[in-house]
Design an enzyme around this catalytic site. Structure first.
Site, PDB file in Angstrom:
ATOM      1  N   HIS A 151       0.829  -1.205   0.000  1.00 42.93           N
ATOM      2  CA  HIS A 151       0.000   0.000   0.000  1.00 42.93           C
ATOM      3  C   HIS A 151       0.868   1.262   0.000  1.00 42.93           C
ATOM      4  O   HIS A 151       0.678   2.159  -0.828  1.00 42.93           O
ATOM      5  CB  HIS A 151      -0.924  -0.016   1.229  1.00 42.93           C
ATOM      6  CG  HIS A 151      -1.840   1.155   1.305  1.00 42.93           C
ATOM      7  ND1 HIS A 151      -3.099   1.133   0.757  1.00 42.93           N
ATOM      8  CD2 HIS A 151      -1.688   2.379   1.856  1.00 42.93           C
ATOM      9  CE1 HIS A 151      -3.675   2.303   0.971  1.00 42.93           C
ATOM     10  NE2 HIS A 151      -2.841   3.085   1.643  1.00 42.93           N
ATOM     11  N   GLU A 152       1.820   1.333   0.917  1.00 43.95           N
ATOM     12  CA  GLU A 152       2.668   2.537   1.003  1.00 43.95           C
ATOM     13  C   GLU A 152       3.555   2.670  -0.230  1.00 43.95           C
ATOM     14  O   GLU A 152       3.753   3.779  -0.740  1.00 43.95           O
ATOM     15  CB  GLU A 152       3.494   2.539   2.291  1.00 43.95           C
ATOM     16  CG  GLU A 152       2.658   2.564   3.572  1.00 43.95           C
ATOM     17  CD  GLU A 152       1.637   3.698   3.664  1.00 43.95           C
ATOM     18  OE1 GLU A 152       1.760   4.722   2.963  1.00 43.95           O
ATOM     19  OE2 GLU A 152       0.688   3.562   4.466  1.00 43.95           O
ATOM     20  N   HIS A 154      -5.777   6.304  -3.009  1.00 46.96           N
ATOM     21  CA  HIS A 154      -6.634   5.233  -2.513  1.00 46.96           C
ATOM     22  C   HIS A 154      -7.626   4.776  -3.575  1.00 46.96           C
ATOM     23  O   HIS A 154      -8.148   5.582  -4.337  1.00 46.96           O
ATOM     24  CB  HIS A 154      -7.360   5.670  -1.242  1.00 46.96           C
ATOM     25  CG  HIS A 154      -6.439   5.790  -0.078  1.00 46.96           C
ATOM     26  ND1 HIS A 154      -6.597   6.742   0.893  1.00 46.96           N
ATOM     27  CD2 HIS A 154      -5.330   5.092   0.256  1.00 46.96           C
ATOM     28  CE1 HIS A 154      -5.624   6.609   1.789  1.00 46.96           C
ATOM     29  NE2 HIS A 154      -4.845   5.628   1.428  1.00 46.96           N
ATOM     30  N   CYS A 155      -7.846   3.474  -3.593  1.00 49.03           N
ATOM     31  CA  CYS A 155      -8.702   2.826  -4.591  1.00 49.03           C
ATOM     32  C   CYS A 155     -10.036   2.456  -3.944  1.00 49.03           C
ATOM     33  O   CYS A 155     -10.074   2.077  -2.773  1.00 49.03           O
ATOM     34  CB  CYS A 155      -7.980   1.570  -5.102  1.00 49.03           C
ATOM     35  SG  CYS A 155      -8.851   0.682  -6.401  1.00 49.03           S
ATOM     36  N   CYS A 160      -4.983  -0.336 -10.918  1.00 54.64           N
ATOM     37  CA  CYS A 160      -3.799   0.201 -10.235  1.00 54.64           C
ATOM     38  C   CYS A 160      -2.515  -0.378 -10.833  1.00 54.64           C
ATOM     39  O   CYS A 160      -1.526   0.334 -10.998  1.00 54.64           O
ATOM     40  CB  CYS A 160      -3.881  -0.080  -8.724  1.00 54.64           C
ATOM     41  SG  CYS A 160      -5.090   0.972  -7.870  1.00 54.64           S
TER      42      CYS A 160
END
Length: 174
Positions: free
Chosen positions: A130-131, A140-141, A168
């Protein structure tokens, strides 16, 4: 970009790091290098909160990333915060090089008192991906199956997927 450097800071469990890296390699097509560091983090400690200010830690780590052709992610075992949240699992420079993830609130024993290493590794990989996604420029998704879905609590970390969704992946060319 040619590499991702994972830098455990003052880490107590090198075997855990190896297991996390082994899982992480399943999702990233980059060379992953390990660079353990010993850094006094007291400069980022808030006595009022009993936590460490993650943005200050990122700023302190910027010089460590200068000679890296890729991304630099520090793994910590201290509880993190930013002023607008009670805690954070991690923080990243959007479109930048440096990010951090704390394993403190990813341990199941933090919530239930019961240790679960498999769950800790899964949560750690999700938060690292994530990071790093933010470092790659992702925001953010909305897709719950995507690791880039926002997680405000540990339940949301557990619910979201462990990989990037197709959209993504396309955005970061994975």
């Amino acid at each position: 970009m040619s590499e991702i450097v994972i830098a455990p800071i003052n880490f107590s469990n090198p075997e855990l790091i190896e297991k996390i890296l082994s899982e992480l390699k399943k999702y990233l097509p980059y060379k992953i290098n390990l660079q353990p560091l010993q850094i006094d983090l007291n400069f980022a400690y808030s006595i009022e909160r009993g936590q460490y200010y993650s943005t200050k830690i990122i700023q302190h780590l910027l010089p460590f990333s200068e000679n890296i052709n890729g991304k630099f992610l520090a793994l910590l075992e201290v509880d993190l915060f930013i002023p607008v949240f009670t805690y954070v699992f991690g923080e990243a420079q959007l479109n930048g090089k440096v990010s951090i993830v704390s394993l403190t609130r990813l341990h199941e024993e933090f919530y239930s008192g019961i240790s679960d290493e498999k769950l800790l590794i899964e949560r750690s990989v999700k938060e690292i991906l994530h990071e790093l996604g933010h470092n790659f420029g992702l925001i953010h998704c909305k897709d719950w199956d995507c690791v880039m879905h926002s997680s405000l609590g540990i339940e949301e970390v557990d619910i979201k997927g462990i990989d990037y969704c197709s959209n993504c992946k396309r955005l970061i060319r994975l």
